[in-house]
Scaffold this motif. Structure first.
Motif, mmCIF file in Angstrom:
data_model
loop_
_atom_site.group_PDB
_atom_site.id
_atom_site.type_symbol
_atom_site.label_atom_id
_atom_site.label_comp_id
_atom_site.label_asym_id
_atom_site.label_seq_id
_atom_site.Cartn_x
_atom_site.Cartn_y
_atom_site.Cartn_z
ATOM 1 N N SER A 18 0.821 -1.240 -0.183
ATOM 2 C CA SER A 18 -0.056 0.054 0.145
ATOM 3 C C SER A 18 0.853 1.350 -0.105
ATOM 4 O O SER A 18 0.442 2.222 -0.237
ATOM 5 C CB SER A 18 -0.832 0.108 1.303
ATOM 6 O OG SER A 18 -1.673 -1.102 1.048
ATOM 7 N N LEU A 20 -2.946 0.098 -9.449
ATOM 8 C CA LEU A 20 -3.574 1.200 -8.851
ATOM 9 C C LEU A 20 -3.685 1.241 -7.524
ATOM 10 O O LEU A 20 -3.495 2.125 -6.558
ATOM 11 C CB LEU A 20 -5.155 1.285 -9.347
ATOM 12 C CG LEU A 20 -5.398 2.318 -10.196
ATOM 13 C CD1 LEU A 20 -7.139 2.340 -10.462
ATOM 14 C CD2 LEU A 20 -5.018 3.679 -9.957
ATOM 15 N N LEU A 21 -3.822 -0.211 -7.011
ATOM 16 C CA LEU A 21 -3.820 -0.692 -5.529
ATOM 17 C C LEU A 21 -2.492 -0.435 -4.824
ATOM 18 O O LEU A 21 -2.323 -0.068 -3.782
ATOM 19 C CB LEU A 21 -4.483 -2.064 -5.183
ATOM 20 C CG LEU A 21 -6.098 -1.853 -5.545
ATOM 21 C CD1 LEU A 21 -6.292 -3.453 -5.689
ATOM 22 C CD2 LEU A 21 -6.674 -1.149 -4.467
ATOM 23 N N ALA A 68 -1.622 2.830 -2.772
ATOM 24 C CA ALA A 68 -2.873 3.579 -2.721
ATOM 25 C C ALA A 68 -3.082 3.994 -1.429
ATOM 26 O O ALA A 68 -3.983 4.658 -0.875
ATOM 27 C CB ALA A 68 -4.158 2.871 -3.286
ATOM 28 N N THR A 88 -6.664 3.999 0.433
ATOM 29 C CA THR A 88 -7.631 4.915 0.094
ATOM 30 C C THR A 88 -8.391 4.393 -0.949
ATOM 31 O O THR A 88 -9.481 5.026 -1.164
ATOM 32 C CB THR A 88 -6.829 6.164 -0.399
ATOM 33 O OG1 THR A 88 -6.176 6.051 -1.568
ATOM 34 C CG2 THR A 88 -6.091 6.995 0.678
ATOM 35 N N LEU A 89 -8.336 3.262 -1.618
ATOM 36 C CA LEU A 89 -9.154 2.869 -2.707
ATOM 37 C C LEU A 89 -9.723 1.449 -2.170
ATOM 38 O O LEU A 89 -10.547 0.902 -2.848
ATOM 39 C CB LEU A 89 -8.323 2.703 -3.822
ATOM 40 C CG LEU A 89 -7.754 3.849 -4.542
ATOM 41 C CD1 LEU A 89 -7.028 3.530 -5.623
ATOM 42 C CD2 LEU A 89 -8.798 5.239 -4.587
ATOM 43 N N LYS A 135 -10.033 8.647 -7.066
ATOM 44 C CA LYS A 135 -10.701 8.511 -5.515
ATOM 45 C C LYS A 135 -12.270 8.501 -5.687
ATOM 46 O O LYS A 135 -12.983 7.770 -5.073
ATOM 47 C CB LYS A 135 -9.877 9.460 -4.570
ATOM 48 C CG LYS A 135 -10.678 9.665 -3.224
ATOM 49 C CD LYS A 135 -10.113 8.373 -2.312
ATOM 50 C CE LYS A 135 -10.625 8.635 -0.777
ATOM 51 N NZ LYS A 135 -10.546 7.479 -0.072
#
Ligand SMILES: Cc1cc2nc3c(=O)[nH]c(=O)nc-3n(C[C@H](O)[C@H](O)[C@H](O)COP(=O)(O)OP(=O)(O)OC[C@H]3O[C@@H](n4cnc5c(N)ncnc54)[C@H](O)[C@@H]3O)c2cc1C
Length: 481
Positions: free
Chosen positions: A150, A199-200, A203, A206-207, A457
């Protein structure tokens, strides 16, 4: 505790059982402040799921009751990303009970580890099958795979193996609506559009909540050679790296340590001693490894350092003569932050600039900061070969109380960040944004970057229930909803 939090916690306890909810304030207390002890939060309970299904249950309950969750692993993060808000309005979601290694395959060169697996445990598991997970860092005994993923963590072997972004083959995560993204197949080639896994990574919770990660393995180390060299400037240190680069592919760790940091470690960390006898303004820790047991890596590094000495690149060097000595060299590097913490107030800046620009940034940047803020001491240490150092500024001697951080400290950090941006660099190289750098990210980023971050987000978590107040907020003024 609000009614909504009460409802979430009661219902989670009913569905997860007593181990799934920690309500004892004494057990909660160690987890609501960040590692550096700079940011203090509060949480009415810690939710502690033991499986992906239990994370789904919690995420759905939190959505139903509109209670924000703060995912947390080992709480070793450097940007206070896992610290909940001080008003107790957010609930900690600890992944530490999800600590199973689901599989380790030498054949596929992959391990699948749950989010709460501690990095050192993964190292041991890979080693048992003759393989290795090459990312490592000072907090390896307590940081977790979920936290490393993360924050897109880096560490000391990035030079050869890259950050988590390069080492994660796929992610399993619970998204804010309770659906599960399963990216654990570890396919090398997979071009189905946007990469949810990437993307993760980075992140910062936050996702969604990372529940398991597929990780790339490399062959185990058969032998390593660790050396400590003295140089008179960061430019000389970079010359040494280029000298080694041109002659071997075995170097995987190359850490820069200024004399000032070495002095702090020797003063505050018991059992440490200077590796070299003479005085050197700067030091370099070099690690070279080989997976081939017939390769005499010690002799190779020794010869290369002797040649570098002869060419005047380094002033002196010593090779660790045993594993214990190699560990002692690494201990110096790994305890710099701890030593600074013992010394007093220190502002930490995890920054990057182009590798070739780093020597100048280190010397000129430190001079500029010390001249602008008399009494402070500025120095950078760390991953020179990645163009990433931890550029730390210590408070003037005798400065008392945490208020320095909020007053002059704040101004100094903004000044350092401005220097970094002017040099074309990044204000966060490997520690992430969390809450400590959130406003600076917004201040110093282009409109395009901020637009894209907010759009992503919003697409995942428009109600801001996933780690709100960290990395990016939907409110343009940065206010936590
Ligand atoms: C002594 C020391 C040395 C360090 N050296 C380095 C270094 O060299 N390089 C480096 O990159 N970092 C370094 N770090 C920082 C730290 O170890 C890393 O940031 C690590 O990745 C954090 O892992 P953690 O499990 O402690 O995460 P936490 O601190 O618990 O969380 C970090 C962030 O990740 C989120 N998060 C945690 N778990 C999950 C999950 N399962 N799903 C979604 N979000 C989650 C949190 O909300 C938070 O935003 C160091 C720290 C220490 C104390």
């Amino acid at each position: 505790m609000t009614e909504a939090e009460q409802a979430l916690i009661t219902e989670a306890g009913r569905q997860l059982g007593p181990k799934g909810v920690i309500a004892d304030p004494q057990e909660i207390a160690p987890w609501v402040s960040d590692w550096r002890g700079r940011v203090h939060g509060a949480s009415p309970a810690i939710l502690a799921p033991a499986s992906t299904e239990e994370v789904v249950t919690i995420v759905k309950l939190a959505a139903a009751h509109r209670v924000p969750l703060v995912p947390q692993g080992g709480n070793t993060g450097m940007a206070a990303g896992a610290t909940p808000a001080a008003d107790g309005s957010q609930v900690l979601l600890s992944l530490r009970r999800m600590n199973r290694i689901r599989s380790v395959s030498a054949e596929n060169r992959l391990a699948v580890a749950e989010a709460g697996v501690v990095l050192a445990t993964l190292h041991d598991a890979a080693n048992e099958v003759g393989m290795r997970f090459p990312l490592t860092l000072g907090a390896r005994g307590s940081c977790t795979i979920g936290g490393l993923t993360s924050t897109n963590a880096g560490g000391t072997q990035v030079l050869k193996f890259g950050t988590m972004r390069a080492l994660v083959a796929g992610v399993e995560a619970v998204l804010p609506d309770g659906s599960v993204h399963d990216g654990l197949t570890g396919l090398k080639k997979d071009n189905r559009g946007y990469s949810l896994d990437q993307l993760l990574i980075g992140a910062e919770g936050t996702l969604g909540v990372v529940t398991a990660v597929a990780l790339r393995l490399v062959p185990a180390v058969a032998a390593r050679a660790v050396a400590w060299a003295g140089v008179d400037s960061p430019l000389r240190a970079l010359d040494l790296l280029r000298f080694l680069d041109a002659r071997t592919t075995a170097v995987e760790g190359f850490e820069l340590v200024p004399q000032d940091s070495l002095d702090l470690v020797l003063r505050h960390v018991p059992g440490t001693r200077a590796p070299l006898l003479g005085e050197h303004a700067w030091h370099v820790l070099v690690e070279a490894t080989t997976p081939d047991s017939s390769h005499d890596i010690t002799a190779e590094l020794e010869q290369l350092l002797a040649a570098a000495l002869q060419e005047g690149i380094i002033g002196d060097a010593v090779l660790a003569s045993s594993e214990a000595q190699a560990e002692a060299f690494w201990k110096i590097r790994d305890t710099i932050s701890e030593a600074e913490r013992a010394e007093g107030q220190t502002l930490a800046h995890d920054i990057s600039v182009a590798v070739g620009d780093m020597p100048r940034f280190l010397t000129e940047g430190a001079k500029t900061v010390e001249a602008r803020f008399p009494g402070t001491r500025a120095a950078g240490f760390g991953h020179l070969g990645d163009g990433n150092v931890h550029f730390h500024v210590r408070a003037p001697t005798g400065t008392d109380g945490p208020s320095w951080y909020e007053g002059e400290g704040h101004v100094i950090s903004a000044f350092v960040h401005d220097l970094v941006v002017a040099a074309g660099g990044s204000i966060s190289a490997e520690h992430g944004i969390g809450q400590l750098k959130r406003d600076e990210l917004a201040r110093l980023s282009s409109p395009a970057r901020m637009m894209a971050l907010r759009a992503i987000k919003r697409a995942f978590d428009s109600r801001e229930l996933m780690n709100p107040g960290k990395l990016v907020t939907l409110a343009p003024d940065g206010a936590t909803p």
